[in-house]
Design an enzyme around this catalytic site. Structure first.
Site, PDB file in Angstrom:
ATOM      1  N   LYS A  12     -18.829  25.759  85.612  1.00 53.18           N
ATOM      2  CA  LYS A  12     -19.784  26.846  85.872  1.00 53.18           C
ATOM      3  C   LYS A  12     -20.885  26.707  84.819  1.00 53.18           C
ATOM      4  O   LYS A  12     -20.820  27.300  83.743  1.00 53.18           O
ATOM      5  CB  LYS A  12     -19.054  28.188  85.781  1.00 53.18           C
TER       6      LYS A  12
HETATM    7  N1  PMP Z   1     -19.167  29.484  93.928  1.00 50.54           N
HETATM    8  C1  PMP Z   1     -20.174  29.599  93.078  1.00 50.54           C
HETATM    9  C2  PMP Z   1     -21.210  28.549  93.064  1.00 50.54           C
HETATM   10  C3  PMP Z   1     -20.254  30.695  92.206  1.00 50.54           C
HETATM   11  O1  PMP Z   1     -21.269  30.809  91.340  1.00 50.54           O
HETATM   12  C4  PMP Z   1     -19.260  31.681  92.246  1.00 50.54           C
HETATM   13  C5  PMP Z   1     -19.338  32.877  91.329  1.00 50.54           C
HETATM   14  N2  PMP Z   1     -18.720  32.622  90.108  1.00 50.54           N
HETATM   15  C6  PMP Z   1     -18.210  31.519  93.165  1.00 50.54           C
HETATM   16  C7  PMP Z   1     -18.190  30.415  93.994  1.00 50.54           C
HETATM   17  C8  PMP Z   1     -17.086  32.503  93.211  1.00 50.54           C
HETATM   18  O2  PMP Z   1     -16.311  32.384  92.061  1.00 50.54           O
HETATM   19  P1  PMP Z   1     -15.494  33.631  91.477  1.00 50.54           P
HETATM   20  O3  PMP Z   1     -14.696  34.142  92.618  1.00 50.54           O
HETATM   21  O4  PMP Z   1     -14.672  33.072  90.397  1.00 50.54           O
HETATM   22  O5  PMP Z   1     -16.500  34.606  91.010  1.00 50.54           O
END
Ligand code: PMP
Length: 303
Positions: A156
Site C-alpha cells: 500500500k
Molecule cells: N484495493 C485498494 C487499491 C485499496 O486502496 C484498498 C483500500 N485500502 C482496498 C483494495 C481495500 O483494502 P482494505 O479492505 O484493507 O481497506
C-alpha cells in the site's frame, strides 16, 4: 478544506499538534510518492470506540515497508500502541486512521537510499466514503491496474495510487461514481481503493490474491462473513462481461465498507438495485464493526 488544526498526531514517537507537524516542500515523498501507508477505522460501539482489525493493518504496513526497502525503527507492538494512543488522545469515537511512513529528506534527487524515514499517525473524524446508499454507478476504466512486474500491487504505497487516482478521475469526469480496473491480462482486478465481488447463483465470488489486487482486509472479512452466513465463496478470475450479467456486484474496503454497485458502463446489474446478498453481508459487517456480535470480538481493539 477540512480543519484538522485541533487534532494531535503522532510523529516519530511523539504526540504533537497537527499544525506543528510540518515537512519542507522538497520532501522526497512529496515529490516522488515514495511513502507507504495504511487506512484503518475505529467505530463507536456500545463500549467506547474499537479499532477494526488493527493487527492485520499493522502487519500490512510492515509488509509494505519491507517490499519498498523501508526499514522502520520500531516494532509492530510499539506501532500498534502508538495508533491506539492517537485515537485516545484525540478522544475520537469513530475515526479514520492514517499511518504513513515517508522519506523525510528535502533533497531534489531521486534516490532515497539511506535517507531519513519518518512515520506519522493521524486520526480524523470520518463518515461514509462512497455515500450513495442506493449503490454506485461504475465505469470500467481505460487505465489498467498496475501489474506486479511494474509496481508491487500488494504494497500500500503512495505512488501506486496515481494509477488509482487517474482511473477514479476518469470515471468521475465521465459522469460515473467510481472506476473498476482490469489487470493487464483482462481479468477484473479491483476499484481504485476497493476490492470487488460479484454474486452469481447465490455464490460470492472475488478475484483471488494471486491477481493484481491489494489484499484488502475488508475483502478477507467479507469472505469470512459470507461463509458464516452460509454462502458458498469462490476466489477466481473473472472477465468484465461476467460483471454485467452478475446478479449482484459490490465493493469492499475500509473506507467504502460494503458498497453495492448497481450499474456498470450503462448496464444495470440485476434489477439495478442493491442486491439481497450484498445487503445481508453489509448488515453483518456493520454489526461486527460496531461491536454488536461477540463472536467477532477478536477483530476489535477496544480503546
Ligand atoms: N484495493 C485498494 C487499491 C485499496 O486502496 C484498498 C483500500 N485500502 C482496498 C483494495 C481495500 O483494502 P482494505 O479492505 O484493507 O481497506
Amino acid at each position: 478544506m477540512a480543519d484538522y488544526n485541533n487534532l494531535k498526531v503522532w510523529l516519530d514517537g511523539e504526540i504533537i499538534e497537527y499544525k506543528d507537524a510540518k515537512v519542507p516542500i522538497l520532501t522526497h515523498s512529496l515529490q516522488y510518492g515514495s511513502g507507504i501507508f495504511e487506512g484503518i477505522r475505529a467505530y463507536d460501539t456500545g463500549n467506547g470506540p474499537a479499532i477494526f482489525r488493527l493487527d492485520d493493518h499493522v502487519n500490512r504496513f510492515f509488509r509494505s515497508a519491507k517490499i519498498y526497502y523501508m526499514n522502520l525503527k520500531f516494532s509492530s507492538e510499539e506501532f500498534k500502541n502508538a495508533i491506539i494512543s492517537v485515537v485516545k488522545t484525540n478522544d475520537l469515537k469513530s475515526c479514520y486512521i492514517r499511518p504513513f511512513a515517508f522519506y523525510n529528506d528535502d533533497s531534489i534527487g531521486l534516490s532515497p537510499f539511506n535517507k531519513k524515514i519518518s512515520v506519522f499517525i493521524a486520526a480524523v473524524p470520518f463518515k461514509e466514503y462512497l455515500t450513495e446508499i442506493n449503490g454506485v454507478r461504475c465505469k470500467i476504466s481505460s487505465w489498467k491496474r498496475i501489474s506486479s512486474n511494474i509496481l508491487p500491487v500488494k504494497a500500500k504505497a503512495s505512488g501506486n495510487y496515481l494509477n488509482s487516482i487517474i482511473a477514479h478521475l476518469e470515471a468521475r469526469y465521465s459522469g460515473y461514481d467510481e472506476a473498476i480496473m482490469l489487470a493487464e491480462n483482462a481479468n477484473i482486478a479491483e476499484g481504485p481503493g476497493e476490492n470487488i465481488f460479484i454474486v452469481k447463483d447465490g455464490k460470492v465470488i472475488s478475484p483471488g490474491t494471486s491477481s493484481d489486487i491489494l489484499e484488502g482486509i475488508t475483502r478477507d472479512t467479507v469472505l469470512k462473513i459470507s461463509k458464516d452466513l452460509g454462502y458458498e465463496v469462490v476466489e477466481r478470475d473473472m472477465h468484465k462481461e461476467e460483471l454485467y450479467i452478475s446478479d449482484e456486484v459490490f465493493f469492499s474496503g475500509t473506507a467504502a465498507e460494503i458498497t453495492p454497485i448497481v450499474e456498470i458502463d450503462g448496464i444495470k446489474i440485476g434489477d439495478g438495485k442493491p442486491g439481497k446478498i450484498t445487503l445481508s453481508i453489509k448488515e453483518r459487517y456493520m454489526e461486527i464493526v460496531h461491536g454488536k456480535i461477540k463472536a467477532y470480538y477478536n477483530w476489535l481493539t477496544f480503546i
